[in-house]
Design an enzyme around this catalytic site. Structure first.
Site, PDB file in Angstrom:
ATOM      1  N   GLY A 130      35.301  42.098  35.304  1.00  9.41           N
ATOM      2  CA  GLY A 130      36.270  41.569  36.391  1.00  9.41           C
ATOM      3  C   GLY A 130      35.867  40.875  37.421  1.00  9.41           C
ATOM      4  N   CYS A 131      36.579  40.871  38.484  1.00  9.22           N
ATOM      5  CA  CYS A 131      35.997  40.356  39.738  1.00  9.22           C
ATOM      6  C   CYS A 131      34.805  40.988  40.184  1.00  9.22           C
ATOM      7  CB  CYS A 131      36.960  40.727  41.036  1.00  9.22           C
ATOM      8  SG  CYS A 131      36.484  40.045  42.532  1.00  9.22           S
ATOM      9  N   PHE A 132      33.426  40.180  40.389  1.00 10.65           N
ATOM     10  CA  PHE A 132      32.430  40.636  40.660  1.00 10.65           C
ATOM     11  C   PHE A 132      32.148  41.483  41.906  1.00 10.65           C
ATOM     12  CE2 PHE A 132      30.711  35.924  41.142  1.00 10.65           C
ATOM     13  CZ  PHE A 132      31.683  35.774  42.160  1.00 10.65           C
TER      14      PHE A 132
END
Length: 156
Positions: free
Chosen positions: A9-11
């Site tokens: 997902g969002c890093f």
């Protein structure tokens, strides 16, 4: 030291979480397996690069195993989610492990078979060789160190 590239997902959140794990020595965030050289965040989110938001992880294998990293990541993401995590949707948010060492690729495939037995739905986790990795812009690096109250799909 060993190196693996991790997506979940969002890093921002993946990096923030991984930095709390003993044995992880260094992390950076970037874009893996892009169709275009030197992609920017704007290009990645426009879906023209097919890059995945990824965390480069350098870890001490005497302290932490690859299996430990998989297990810890799977405890905070949904490995059955295809192209999203939490509120973030799009191919850049898919989950996966991207390897530079062929032995790690074999190990990761074996681990996916093992972990798949723990889920009712099939795993959506990519296991692929790393074709390329480009550092994300500076403002993405260590995001939660700079913005500790930011909202994230991962609790850490």
């Amino acid at each position: 030291m060993k190196k693996i590239y991790v997506a979940g997902g969002c890093f921002w959140g993946v990096q923030g979480f991984l930095k709390t794990i003993k044995g992880i020595k260094k992390t950076t965030v970037g874009y893996a397996n892009s169709l275009l050289e030197n992609p920017t965040y704007e290009l990645v989110k426009s879906h023209v690069t097919d890059a995945v938001e990824t965390v480069e992880v350098i870890y001490d294998e005497n302290i932490l195993s690859l299996k430990d990293i998989v297990k810890k990541l799977f405890a905070v993401i949904d490995p059955t989610a295809r192209n999203y995590q939490g509120p973030d949707h799009g191919r850049q948010y898919r989950n996966g492990f991207y390897f530079v060492d062929q032995e790690d690729g074999v190990m990761l495939r074996e681990l996916m078979l093992e972990f798949s037995k723990k889920y009712e739905k099939p795993l959506a986790t990519e296991i692929l060789p790393l074709d390329n990795y480009y550092l994300a812009e500076d403002y993405h690096q260590d995001y939660f160190d700079k913005h500790p109250n930011a909202v994230c799909h991962i609790k850490f």
